[in-house]
Design an enzyme around this catalytic site. Structure first.
Site, PDB file in Angstrom:
ATOM      1  N   GLU A 153       0.728  -1.426   0.133  1.00  0.00           N
ATOM      2  CA  GLU A 153      -0.404   0.077   0.341  1.00  0.00           C
ATOM      3  C   GLU A 153       1.048   1.005   0.378  1.00  0.00           C
ATOM      4  O   GLU A 153       2.317   1.166   0.522  1.00  0.00           O
ATOM      5  CB  GLU A 153      -1.023   0.106   1.199  1.00  0.00           C
ATOM      6  CG  GLU A 153      -0.049  -0.204   2.653  1.00  0.00           C
ATOM      7  CD  GLU A 153       0.158   1.511   3.265  1.00  0.00           C
ATOM      8  OE1 GLU A 153       1.045   1.561   4.173  1.00  0.00           O
ATOM      9  OE2 GLU A 153      -0.556   2.057   2.615  1.00  0.00           O
ATOM     10  N   PHE A 251       8.529  16.284   0.635  1.00  0.00           N
ATOM     11  CA  PHE A 251       9.214  15.500   1.694  1.00  0.00           C
ATOM     12  C   PHE A 251      10.878  15.755   1.967  1.00  0.00           C
ATOM     13  O   PHE A 251      11.429  15.097   2.013  1.00  0.00           O
ATOM     14  CB  PHE A 251       9.741  13.678   1.300  1.00  0.00           C
ATOM     15  CG  PHE A 251       8.349  13.546   1.233  1.00  0.00           C
ATOM     16  CD1 PHE A 251       7.031  13.699   0.464  1.00  0.00           C
ATOM     17  CD2 PHE A 251       7.815  12.470   2.319  1.00  0.00           C
ATOM     18  CE1 PHE A 251       5.781  13.107   1.222  1.00  0.00           C
ATOM     19  CE2 PHE A 251       6.630  12.215   3.145  1.00  0.00           C
ATOM     20  CZ  PHE A 251       5.334  12.235   2.321  1.00  0.00           C
ATOM     21  N   GLY A 259       7.417  10.802  12.210  1.00  0.00           N
ATOM     22  CA  GLY A 259       6.810  10.071  12.909  1.00  0.00           C
ATOM     23  C   GLY A 259       5.838   9.414  12.269  1.00  0.00           C
ATOM     24  O   GLY A 259       5.530   8.303  11.200  1.00  0.00           O
ATOM     25  N   CYS A 262       3.767   4.627   9.887  1.00  0.00           N
ATOM     26  CA  CYS A 262       4.957   3.898   8.638  1.00  0.00           C
ATOM     27  C   CYS A 262       6.579   4.190   8.888  1.00  0.00           C
ATOM     28  O   CYS A 262       7.536   3.382   9.062  1.00  0.00           O
ATOM     29  CB  CYS A 262       4.297   3.990   7.632  1.00  0.00           C
ATOM     30  SG  CYS A 262       2.429   3.304   7.373  1.00  0.00           S
ATOM     31  N   LYS A 323       0.997  14.627  12.072  1.00  0.00           N
ATOM     32  CA  LYS A 323       1.088  15.141  11.305  1.00  0.00           C
ATOM     33  C   LYS A 323      -0.150  15.672  11.137  1.00  0.00           C
ATOM     34  O   LYS A 323      -1.812  15.327  11.958  1.00  0.00           O
ATOM     35  CB  LYS A 323       1.668  14.318   9.668  1.00  0.00           C
ATOM     36  CG  LYS A 323       0.389  13.517   9.175  1.00  0.00           C
ATOM     37  CD  LYS A 323       0.949  12.653   8.094  1.00  0.00           C
ATOM     38  CE  LYS A 323       0.011  12.516   7.139  1.00  0.00           C
ATOM     39  NZ  LYS A 323       0.485  11.731   5.428  1.00  0.00           N
TER      40      LYS A 323
HETATM   41  C1  UDX Z   1       3.889   7.378   4.478  1.00  0.00           C
HETATM   42  C2  UDX Z   1       4.506   7.427   2.820  1.00  0.00           C
HETATM   43  O1  UDX Z   1       4.096   8.790   2.608  1.00  0.00           O
HETATM   44  C3  UDX Z   1       2.381   6.248   2.474  1.00  0.00           C
HETATM   45  O2  UDX Z   1       3.714   6.147   1.038  1.00  0.00           O
HETATM   46  C4  UDX Z   1       3.188   5.428   3.078  1.00  0.00           C
HETATM   47  O3  UDX Z   1       1.966   3.940   2.530  1.00  0.00           O
HETATM   48  C5  UDX Z   1       3.094   5.121   4.458  1.00  0.00           C
HETATM   49  O4  UDX Z   1       3.537   5.756   4.970  1.00  0.00           O
HETATM   50  P1  UDX Z   1       2.531   8.725   5.854  1.00  0.00           P
HETATM   51  O5  UDX Z   1       2.560   7.491   7.564  1.00  0.00           O
HETATM   52  O6  UDX Z   1       0.317   8.671   6.438  1.00  0.00           O
HETATM   53  O7  UDX Z   1       2.649   8.266   4.332  1.00  0.00           O
HETATM   54  O8  UDX Z   1       2.934   9.907   6.348  1.00  0.00           O
HETATM   55  P2  UDX Z   1       3.841  11.289   5.309  1.00  0.00           P
HETATM   56  O9  UDX Z   1       3.102  11.873   4.546  1.00  0.00           O
HETATM   57  O10 UDX Z   1       4.115  10.243   4.467  1.00  0.00           O
HETATM   58  O11 UDX Z   1       4.818  12.445   6.175  1.00  0.00           O
HETATM   59  C6  UDX Z   1       5.560  10.899   7.209  1.00  0.00           C
HETATM   60  C7  UDX Z   1       6.241  12.191   8.475  1.00  0.00           C
HETATM   61  O12 UDX Z   1       6.977  12.209   7.447  1.00  0.00           O
HETATM   62  C8  UDX Z   1       5.197  12.691   9.160  1.00  0.00           C
HETATM   63  O13 UDX Z   1       5.539  13.103   9.893  1.00  0.00           O
HETATM   64  C9  UDX Z   1       5.702  14.166   8.246  1.00  0.00           C
HETATM   65  O14 UDX Z   1       5.544  14.656   9.030  1.00  0.00           O
HETATM   66  C10 UDX Z   1       6.744  13.992   8.037  1.00  0.00           C
HETATM   67  N1  UDX Z   1       7.658  14.719   7.048  1.00  0.00           N
HETATM   68  C11 UDX Z   1       6.627  14.998   5.714  1.00  0.00           C
HETATM   69  C12 UDX Z   1       8.735  15.565   6.877  1.00  0.00           C
HETATM   70  O15 UDX Z   1       8.865  15.809   8.171  1.00  0.00           O
HETATM   71  N2  UDX Z   1       9.091  16.756   6.265  1.00  0.00           N
HETATM   72  C13 UDX Z   1       8.435  16.471   4.813  1.00  0.00           C
HETATM   73  O16 UDX Z   1       8.574  17.379   4.446  1.00  0.00           O
HETATM   74  C14 UDX Z   1       7.437  15.729   4.441  1.00  0.00           C
END
Ligand code: UDX
Length: 459
Positions: A153, A251, A259, A262, A323
């Site tokens: 996924e 990203f 956090g 995943c 988030k």
């Molecule tokens: C992630 C993957 O994006 C997704 O493809 C996978 O299926 C599941 O894990 P998710 O964990 O829901 O999704 O959150 P995501 O939006 O990816 O952010 C992950 C973490 O990175 C969050 O804590 C967010 O705050 C942090 N983040 C994201 C950053 O610190 N900087 C960024 O630029 C982007």
């Protein structure tokens, strides 16, 4: 003659963030879906067309597909599996103590599903599992009339429905080409990119994607630290780097780091799994360490900004969920940060638009309030931990007027520092230039050759 498996009927095992969204999405596409869920409260919620998790849009989708009869929550595995052409396993793979993916739930779900699956049924593993797991489950099933595939996924919490309806790609890996094709047809449309491969590659595509994104974030967080030391501004650096299409701006936002349910689990599981195969995956070890350090760097800014001690100080924390647009507190930076601040003697008042109920058992010493202005009242400092839009939209003149101090530490580089400074506040962040009276001018560190932090206590 056993009933021929019919791919118009799908069984999803596990009504969690991934399973429930996938089940609802498949039902919306017209499949008959049964979701097998052992938690009675979660099962009852789904049966009533109510979502047990906060995911924008899922409430409307779920109500519709349950009302139409295309989605049913069931308890018994045989009720879920019988007649289904494809069984999707979407149960949790939480980290064990040494970071390895715990496959207990996956094995139990597969063992029970296999007992009831008709010949020709495909078992699609959607849980994130270490390389080689799908093949091992196939061998362990002792059923050569079932095919196992890996069906990773790529749903982001907060935008899961979008990712499900318009997937950036559909990846299916397995050794039975017909089974792989059957599963690949479940999601996406005629213009969706589908990558069909072996099961181990599919397992590593999932881990590699999350681990790379996490590493990308840790890289920009290290660049943010260097920006603070040299007087550069990480927003400008990220924007400039991101203009290169080979890098991309997504990203690449510095802050408290990653956090959620995943990234932390998948990065550690990949690093541990590599170790079991005799590889020291140094880049991942570094990415994990940087991520841990980001929480400490944030805490240090509050300690330093309040004169070196938090004893007797009150700090407001805005945002608890890992988030925005989710209530998920799993591996949320807020938990580490609040515990660090409380261990250093601070009294914490925290708030979040939707995650307070899930945060309460994790933060027993912390005062949790729904209203951000209440959290800010009398605070010596405030830390922004989750980039919820309502915190940027706060009346910061009123907010700073309610506070006892004027220090604002932005862990997500989310607020406008000029707005904070305009109301007399001191704005610190993770790699952006400080703003406000008493904060050094941009580039001061470059001239002074010292850290760009205020020279006088701010509380
Ligand atoms: C992630 C993957 O994006 C997704 O493809 C996978 O299926 C599941 O894990 P998710 O964990 O829901 O999704 O959150 P995501 O939006 O990816 O952010 C992950 C973490 O990175 C969050 O804590 C967010 O705050 C942090 N983040 C994201 C950053 O610190 N900087 C960024 O630029 C982007």
């Amino acid at each position: 003659m056993a009933q021929e498996p019919d791919d118009r009927v799908i069984c999803v095992i596990g009504a969690g963030y991934v399973g429930l969204v996938t089940a609802a999405g498949l039902a919306e596409l017209g499949r008959e879906v049964r979701v097998v869920e052992i938690d009675p409260e979660r099962r009852a919620a789904v049966s009533a067309g109510l979502t047990p998790i906060y995911e924008p849009g899922l409430d409307v989708m779920l109500e519709a597909v349950v009302a139409s009869g295309r989605l049913r929550a069931v308890e018994a595995m045989d009720e879920g599996v019988t007649g289904a052409g494809i069984v999707i396993v979407a149960v949790g793979t939480p980290p064990t103590r040494d970071g390895e993916a715990d496959l207990t739930q996956v094995r139990e779900a597969v063992d029970e599903a296999v007992r009831h699956a008709a010949p020709g049924t495909v078992i699609a593993i959607k849980s994130t599992v270490p390389p080689g797991t799908t093949r091992a489950l196939q061998r362990g099933s002792s059923r050569d009339d079932l095919a196992f595939v890996m069906f990773p996924e790529f749903l982001r919490e907060g935008s899961a429905l979008e990712d499900l309806r318009r997937p950036s790609r559909v990846v299916v890996g397995g050794e039975d080409a017909a089974a792989v094709s059957r599963v690949a047809a479940l999601l996406g449309g005629p213009d969706t990119t589908r990558l069909l491969c072996d099961s181990v590659s599919a397992e590593l595509i999932k881990y590699g994607s999350n681990a790379f994104l996490a590493t990308k974030i840790s890289f920009i967080n290290e660049m943010a630290q260097l920006c603070e030391l040299t007087g550069a501004d990480i927003e400008e650096v990220s924007d400039g780097m991101g203009l290169d299409p080979r890098i991309g701006r997504s990203f690449l936002s510095a802050g408290l780091g990653w956090g959620g349910s995943c990234f932390p689990k998948d990065v550690r599981a990949l690093e541990t799994s590599a170790g079991y195969h005799g590889q020291s995956f140094w880049l991942l070890k570094a990415a994990i360490e940087v991520n841990t350090q980001q929480r400490r760097r944030f805490t240090a800014k509050l300690v330093h900004g309040l004169g070196g001690s938090l004893e007797g100080r009150r700090v407001a924390i805005l945002g608890l969920a890992f988030k925005p647009f989710t209530d998920d507190m799993r591996q949320a930076p807020a938990v580490e940060v609040v515990r660090q601040l409380e261990d250093l003697g601070a009294e914490i008042v925290a708030t979040d638009p939707v995650a307070i109920d899930r945060a309460r058992p994790l933060l027993p010493r912390t005062s949790l309030v729904a209203d951000p202005y209440e959290a800010l009242t009398g605070a010596d400092a405030v830390g922004i931990v989750t980039d919820w839009p309502e915190y940027r939209d706060l009346d910061w003149g009123r907010a700073l007027g309610l506070m006892k101090g004027r220090l604002v530490v932005d862990g997500r580089n989310y607020l406008d520092g000029e707005v904070i400074a305009g109301h007399g506040g001191i704005y610190l962040s993770m790699g952006r230039r400080p703003r406000g009276p008493g904060a050094p001018l941009p580039g001061a560190a470059a001239e002074a050759g010292s850290r760009a932090v205020p020279s006088v206590p701010l509380g």
